[in-house]
Design an enzyme around this catalytic site. Sequence first.
Site, mmCIF file in Angstrom:
data_model
loop_
_atom_site.group_PDB
_atom_site.id
_atom_site.type_symbol
_atom_site.label_atom_id
_atom_site.label_comp_id
_atom_site.label_asym_id
_atom_site.label_seq_id
_atom_site.Cartn_x
_atom_site.Cartn_y
_atom_site.Cartn_z
ATOM 1 N N ASP A 70 0.865 -1.171 0.000
ATOM 2 C CA ASP A 70 0.000 0.000 0.000
ATOM 3 C C ASP A 70 0.911 1.233 0.000
ATOM 4 O OD1 ASP A 70 -2.338 1.711 0.555
ATOM 5 O OD2 ASP A 70 -1.457 1.860 2.563
ATOM 6 N N ASP A 72 -0.180 5.092 0.757
ATOM 7 C CA ASP A 72 -0.425 6.156 1.731
ATOM 8 C C ASP A 72 -0.262 5.665 3.167
ATOM 9 O OD1 ASP A 72 -1.020 7.661 -0.466
ATOM 10 O OD2 ASP A 72 -3.194 7.559 -0.211
#
Length: 317
Positions: A70, A72
Amino acid sequence: MAALGWLTPRRRSATARSVLAGEASAEAARKSSQELEELDALAAKDAPDDGPQEPEFPVVGDDKAAAFFDLDNTVMQGAAIFHFGRGLYKRKFFERQELFRFAWQQAWFRLAGVEDPEHMQDARDSALSIVKGHRVAELMSIGEEIYDEYMAERIWPGTRALAQAHLDAGQKVWLVTAAPVEIATVIARRLGLTGALGTVAESVGGVYTGKLVGEPLHGPAKAEAVRALAAAEGLDLGRCAAYSDSHNDIPMLSLVGHPYAINPDAKLRKHARARDWRLRDYRTGRKAAKVGIPAAAGVGALAGGAAAAVALHRRRH
């Protein structure tokens, strides 16, 4: 891609849109990776012959395994879409009131440390309206500049070291994010990663229409993208690893055999501890109760790969 021909987002179920978004993102990522490999091969062919050379990455890993990160708050502090908005404002893509909205969303995201679907959707809607009518190539070029201005200094060194460890082991490493695939591919390239799965914005003739292909690559759609990419790449998900900070990514983390919670929010930390998943927290320098780092994670903590430019998927009529 055949699936794109029957895109009718208003009439299809959320699950079907997630599958479509995942498949579109996987196709874009594979295309980017293939073009990257072709450019690397050309560069190697043109390089001077200095005799036998050590391989770039030791083949110590499993070629049926890969790593999915991922973006962010996992790889980078804050949200990529908000930093991108700041850069577009600087280049007069929109007015001051829109900047205030981006600033508020980013401040909220940094304080809360979690993804709120309404905030993220609002940011994406704003971005789509802003880029409508602009060329894909233009936004890619601007994305390179914005990365240097706002994103490079926000990369978590610890997470980058984990990604580098997978690369050093001979495995492919992919970003998986709800951010636009254009931003994601710029970041992946600058970090020397294999490629990126991201939200695919529709474009016709290289110009943005202001619409998405499917839906944002968020939650279940991320899992669908990883599943589609793994099938296309011949990967065994049970031997793959995934990393995220958010409980929204539990579907993706649950898909692989080696899930890692990085800078986890409260819900993900609780879920990870209940299932004995590995955790790592870089926000204060403290270690989580259960720390999981591949043996080679320390090697290459400061390394940044240089890679050839990657092309993006474009939906054409």
